[in-house]
Design an enzyme around this catalytic site. Sequence first.
Site, PDB file in Angstrom:
ATOM      1  NE  ARG A  68      64.969  -3.031  25.726  1.00  0.00           N
ATOM      2  CZ  ARG A  68      65.559  -4.045  25.059  1.00  0.00           C
ATOM      3  NH1 ARG A  68      65.724  -3.967  23.755  1.00  0.00           N
ATOM      4  NH2 ARG A  68      65.986  -5.107  25.704  1.00  0.00           N
TER       5      ARG A  68
ATOM      6  NE  ARG B 190      62.978  -2.933  32.304  1.00  0.00           N
ATOM      7  CZ  ARG B 190      61.841  -3.566  32.057  1.00  0.00           C
ATOM      8  NH1 ARG B 190      60.784  -3.352  32.816  1.00  0.00           N
ATOM      9  NH2 ARG B 190      61.750  -4.407  31.045  1.00  0.00           N
ATOM     10  CG  HIS B 191      64.446  -0.190  28.704  1.00  0.00           C
ATOM     11  ND1 HIS B 191      63.148  -0.609  28.504  1.00  0.00           N
ATOM     12  CD2 HIS B 191      65.173  -1.305  28.899  1.00  0.00           C
ATOM     13  CE1 HIS B 191      63.107  -1.919  28.559  1.00  0.00           C
ATOM     14  NE2 HIS B 191      64.317  -2.373  28.804  1.00  0.00           N
TER      15      HIS B 191
END
Length: 442
Positions: free
Chosen positions: A149, A64-65
């Site tokens: 992002r 995940r970012h």
Amino acid sequence: MALALKLLALWACVLLSSCSTAPESTLNTDITRLWGAYSPYFSAGMYTSPPAGCRVDQLFILQRHGARFPTSGASTTIISGIHKLQSVHTYTDPRLDFLKNFAYTLGVADLVPFGAHQSFEAGEDAYSRYRNLLRPENLPFLRASSSARVVDSATNWTAGFSAASHHVYNPPLSVILSEDGNDTLDDGMCANAGNSDAQTDAWLAVFAPPITARLNRWAPGANVTDAETYSLISMCPFHTVALYTIGQHILPLSPFCALFSADDFAAFEYSMDLDKYYGTGYGAHLGRVQGVGYINELLARLTHTPVNDSTQTNRTLDASPATFPLDRALYADFSHDNQIAAIYAAMGLFPQAAPLDPTAAPAHMGTWVASRLVPFSAHMVFERLACTRGAQYVRVLVNDAAQPLAFCADKKTPGVCELGAFVRSQAYAGGGGDGDWAKCFA
Ligand SMILES: *[C@@H]1O[C@H](CO)[C@@H](O)[C@H](O)[C@H]1NC(C)=O
Ligand SMILES: *[C@@H]1O[C@H](CO)[C@@H](O)[C@H](O)[C@H]1NC(C)=O
Ligand SMILES: *[C@@H]1O[C@H](CO)[C@@H](O)[C@H](O)[C@H]1NC(C)=O
Ligand SMILES: *[C@@H]1O[C@H](CO)[C@@H](O)[C@H](O)[C@H]1NC(C)=O
Ligand SMILES: *[C@@H]1O[C@H](CO)[C@@H](O)[C@H](O)[C@H]1NC(C)=O
């Protein structure tokens, strides 16, 4: 070795003139681990090596970012809550005094430097743990969903990976999947997918009123609503991760955090647990199907066979060895929390005996806990093992915690599945989501 940041959990007495007026709490815990999907990355368990006689021979990372600013929708309610509190001239509690000189300056949705830092550390850690898999001619293959992002997280990850290897291994980001098109790393394609509003609204009506009443007592006439209370709680994580500047060794907590007790954060965490569960997890009727495309790609890479998928995959990209090679030892894909929750549910991770109750939090924390499943910089790591006893096996680690894999585990070796048994266990993905994909558009 990555430099671990120490999180400042002893907040009330440090930030406040009087500890005795801190919100009452029955919990004695690190509040940064009660921020749901806004928790900064922490290990959910201690990494253990594969069973004796086995070594990792192929690896998949779903990452995940890192920590980000609030999205535009979330910012609106945060700002309205802050403005209401700031419109009051006399507070009855000094914890609000900082607002007299506070200006909201957070950005929107983008990765913050702290998020870049944790992504960099994740890249360093991946290199340190799995460097034996690397060969100069067999670099990690990376893909990212197209949000800025997510792309920034991927490139900071590779910078960390490269730095840890003394710049011997510099994996490129090879594919960026447009979130406007077919994208197995985002949850934007299923038109009829619902959302978790009914469940999170029900829970808000249970937990928020006393907190809202307290804020309105501290700021008489502010008229903060329950929805604004939720947003003001979220300002604790958002402002905290935004306050960090590169080079700091601690994460200083925002003064917003002192407005809430650990119990308030536990209620906030449960709201996020409900959001992930009913948004794209087991509680969403079209949640799991959104993880099918990714799992079919994983199965293709695991078994070195072409992708067979009728859902979210981009068939053009997945048919080409340049954009979907099958011969790599290490793959890393960069995605979002809601999509990762869909993939967990499609795979069968974190099964729940009963649906999460939107009107009451469980007495004890269960296994579907957003801060442990999808914190900022979360990662699911899928290890393929070559074992001396012959067969190939797989293990799954979520934020370092090895998963039991009850749906395929070898009875003698819990947490480890024979490769064929794992592939067979993924019948929902293998069957194209058992007709659920069509329901996205029907
Ligand atoms: C890391 O992320 C930041 C955003 O937080 C971005 O500006 C920067 O370019 C990224 N660094 C690398 C090496 O990709
Ligand atoms: C599939 O990927 C190709 C190459 O990036 C792109 O041109 C195309 O628009 C994508 N199609 C869809 C439906 O996402
Ligand atoms: C709060 O509500 C009262 C009564 O409706 C109103 O007079 C006051 O202006 C409101 N305050 C704010 C900050 O909106
Ligand atoms: C994108 O996905 C849709 C739905 O599964 C499919 O009909 C279409 O052929 C896909 N396009 C590409 C380029 O893979
Ligand atoms: C490909 O997937 C479809 C479901 O989408 C399934 O019916 C079919 O048997 C699969 N083909 C192979 C060769 O596995």
